[in-house]
Write an enzyme that holds these catalytic residues in place. Structure first.
Site, PDB file in Angstrom:
ATOM      1  N   HIS A 156      32.252 -61.094  -3.493  1.00  0.00           N
ATOM      2  CA  HIS A 156      33.708 -60.922  -4.126  1.00  0.00           C
ATOM      3  C   HIS A 156      33.669 -60.637  -5.577  1.00  0.00           C
ATOM      4  O   HIS A 156      34.314 -60.910  -6.245  1.00  0.00           O
ATOM      5  CB  HIS A 156      34.194 -62.430  -4.131  1.00  0.00           C
ATOM      6  CG  HIS A 156      34.112 -63.087  -2.526  1.00  0.00           C
ATOM      7  ND1 HIS A 156      34.884 -63.120  -1.543  1.00  0.00           N
ATOM      8  CD2 HIS A 156      32.993 -63.936  -2.214  1.00  0.00           C
ATOM      9  CE1 HIS A 156      34.334 -63.758  -0.611  1.00  0.00           C
ATOM     10  NE2 HIS A 156      33.509 -64.209  -0.865  1.00  0.00           N
ATOM     11  N   SER A 278      35.061 -37.072 -23.448  1.00  0.00           N
ATOM     12  CA  SER A 278      36.437 -36.965 -23.451  1.00  0.00           C
ATOM     13  C   SER A 278      36.741 -35.965 -24.317  1.00  0.00           C
ATOM     14  O   SER A 278      36.247 -35.836 -25.605  1.00  0.00           O
ATOM     15  CB  SER A 278      36.875 -38.270 -23.653  1.00  0.00           C
ATOM     16  OG  SER A 278      38.192 -38.279 -24.157  1.00  0.00           O
ATOM     17  N   LYS A 284      33.668 -41.731 -25.614  1.00  0.00           N
ATOM     18  CA  LYS A 284      33.247 -41.864 -24.135  1.00  0.00           C
ATOM     19  C   LYS A 284      32.184 -41.229 -23.479  1.00  0.00           C
ATOM     20  O   LYS A 284      31.877 -39.921 -24.027  1.00  0.00           O
ATOM     21  CB  LYS A 284      34.643 -41.318 -23.506  1.00  0.00           C
ATOM     22  CG  LYS A 284      36.104 -41.988 -23.747  1.00  0.00           C
ATOM     23  CD  LYS A 284      36.154 -43.267 -22.951  1.00  0.00           C
ATOM     24  CE  LYS A 284      36.473 -43.004 -21.541  1.00  0.00           C
ATOM     25  NZ  LYS A 284      37.791 -42.360 -21.295  1.00  0.00           N
ATOM     26  N   GLU A 291      32.493 -40.312  -9.908  1.00  0.00           N
ATOM     27  CA  GLU A 291      33.655 -40.396  -9.701  1.00  0.00           C
ATOM     28  C   GLU A 291      34.296 -39.294  -8.628  1.00  0.00           C
ATOM     29  O   GLU A 291      35.137 -39.418  -7.611  1.00  0.00           O
ATOM     30  CB  GLU A 291      34.401 -40.178 -10.985  1.00  0.00           C
ATOM     31  CG  GLU A 291      34.516 -41.773 -11.570  1.00  0.00           C
ATOM     32  CD  GLU A 291      34.971 -41.304 -13.167  1.00  0.00           C
ATOM     33  OE1 GLU A 291      36.154 -40.599 -13.453  1.00  0.00           O
ATOM     34  OE2 GLU A 291      34.662 -42.060 -14.176  1.00  0.00           O
TER      35      GLU A 291
END
Ligand code: ARG
Length: 463
Positions: A156, A278, A284, A291
């Protein structure tokens, strides 16, 4: 390009309709399978006395020349052609004359395309298989370096029990091994029924030898119903389902890598060569590759659904709808190959931030099960122990303790069974070391899992 079937028509096909109908833009990639299939077809026709040895020699020579010329760029595939089958036949006829016109005896484009796509997929699956093995190897190697790396195991997405990083990532190796086996099974089944010789749908009046052609084309048998031979695309559905499963596995792995790379976790750091920055936020470092793999999973599922939907309403036997099988499966093949290819080096170059993992494992009462087991081993029923430990955890949270630093006097207030030795029992190292059940997280169990993959890869000549 003139249509081979133009004889029956008074007018030429409308330009837009011609483009709409054409599949050469995507089926051109099957040129090799098409040409070799035709070579074996011609050989069969010669063996059966349907064409003469001289005609066969001309056809074979012509086809070899076409294959060679395409491969070394001397012959460009004409995008005005209707499809790859028509293109090859028309070049052949142009080059060798009348003998070329005999090649299409005792076959149809319906069984020809059904043959080509199976052969093409068998070749691609071979490559996909190797890419899966490469990724398994990268995972296995990363696991070998991390047999003692303790991290929180989750259920979980809550810290559940301490495990090792090796144990965690080997899970993906097991998934990928099943993927590898599944593709192998699907290909084996696909190659059991060679469709060539089914002709348009009803078979042929020529004395053909379907078994000869099947064997030459790498099949173990022939389709025993010619209508099924030309109308079956189950193997596309099956492979697309297998590709979707690979993507689902890669997507789960991607999701974990993305989470682990975040400041919130900081369990791993991807190598600069597999991350991006970025355009506005200088701090970043984004896990774009992972992704994209996660995103492309949706695309492969889409290909599976396209295939199922294309097939669901078409009557027997061949219908032009079936031409749509190719773009779906080609897209899935390309996507799976790209994703597997990028994943292996991304995993291999990923740094594991062991201290952060260890620190996270030390928080969150991850050893509560082991504390309960401590009492059980001293004779207490599990449910009773579970309840007492629950109360201790509640107390610790309220008073700002963890199980490791709660004083023994306090433990004894909860139950007199507790002794000093409990601290050793609930150390993260003990929790991990003692889980030596088959498949467990203990180093001995994990080493056995690594050995399993070493043996599996060695069998495939990967060392
Ligand atoms: N390009 C076609 C396909 O991919 C080849 C088969 C055409 N057959 C036909 N009867 N029109 O399905």
């Amino acid at each position: 390009m003139d249509k081979m079937w133009a004889g029956r028509f008074d007018k030429a096909l409308d330009k837009q309709a011609d483009d709409f109908n054409s599949s050469i833009h995507f089926d051109c990639r099957m040129y090799k399978q098409d040409i070799t299939g035709s070579m074996f077809h011609a050989m069969m026709l010669k063996n059966q006395g349907i064409i003469s040895p001289d005609e066969y020699a001309q056809i074979l020579n012509g086809l070899s020349g076409i294959l060679e010329d395409i491969e070394n760029g001397r012959l460009e595939i004409d995008m005005e052609a209707e499809d790859i089958h028509m293109f090859v036949e028309s070049v052949l006829t142009k080059r060798i004359g009348d003998a070329g016109k005999k090649l299409h005896t005792a076959r149809s484009r319906n069984d020809q395309v059904a043959l080509d796509i199976r052969k093409y997929l068998a070749d691609e699956c071979e490559e996909i298989g190797s890419l899966i093995l490469n990724l398994i190897k990268a995972i296995k190697e990363k696991a070998s370096e991390n047999i003692d790396t303790i991290m929180p195991g989750y259920t979980h997405l809550q810290r559940a029990q301490p495990i090792t990083f090796a144990h965690h990532i080997l899970t993906y190796a097991f998934m990928l091994k099943r993927d590898y086996d599944r593709i192998g099974n699907a290909v084996e089944r696909m190659l059991e029924s060679c469709p060539i010789g089914s002709c348009a749908l009803a078979g042929t009046t020529y004395n053909t030898d379907r078994y000869f052609e099947a064997e030459r084309n790498g099949f173990t048998g022939v389709s025993l119903n010619s209508i099924d031979g030309v109308s079956d695309r189950d193997f596309c559905v099956e492979l697309l389902a297998d590709f979707s499963t690979i993507m689902m596995h890669l997507s789960r792995f991607s999701e974990e890598i993305i989470l682990w790379s975040s400041w919130e976790f900081k369990f791993v750091e991807l190598d600069d060569s597999y991350t991006t920055g970025s355009s506005i936020m200088p701090q970043k470092k984004n896990s774009d590759m992972a992704e994209l793999v996660r995103g492309k999973t949706g695309r492969v599922y889409g290909d599976l659904f396209a295939m199922l939907t294309i097939l669901k309403g078409i009557p027997l036997a061949y219908n032009k709808d079936m031409q749509e099988d190719k773009e779906a499966i080609f897209d899935a093949v390309d996507t799976v190959k790209k994703c597997l290819s990028i994943f292996a080096p991304m995993v291999a170059t990923m740094s594991v931030l062991k201290e952060n993992m260890y620190k996270a494992a030390g928080e969150g009462f991850i050893n509560a099960t082991d504390l309960a087991d401590y009492l059980v081993k001293k004779g207490m029923p599990f449910r009773t122990a579970y309840k007492i430990v629950g109360e201790i955890v509640g107390y610790c949270i309220k008073e700002g303790f963890v199980l490791e630093n709660l004083p023994i006097e306090k433990y004894k207030e909860f139950d007199s069974t507790f002794k000093e030795d409990l601290y050793n029992e609930i150390s993260l190292e003990t929790c991990v070391l003692k889980r030596i059940s088959v498949g467990g997280t203990g180093p001995e169990s994990v080493k056995a899992q690594i050995d399993y993959f070493t043996e599996f890869l060695n069998e495939k000549n990967i060392y």
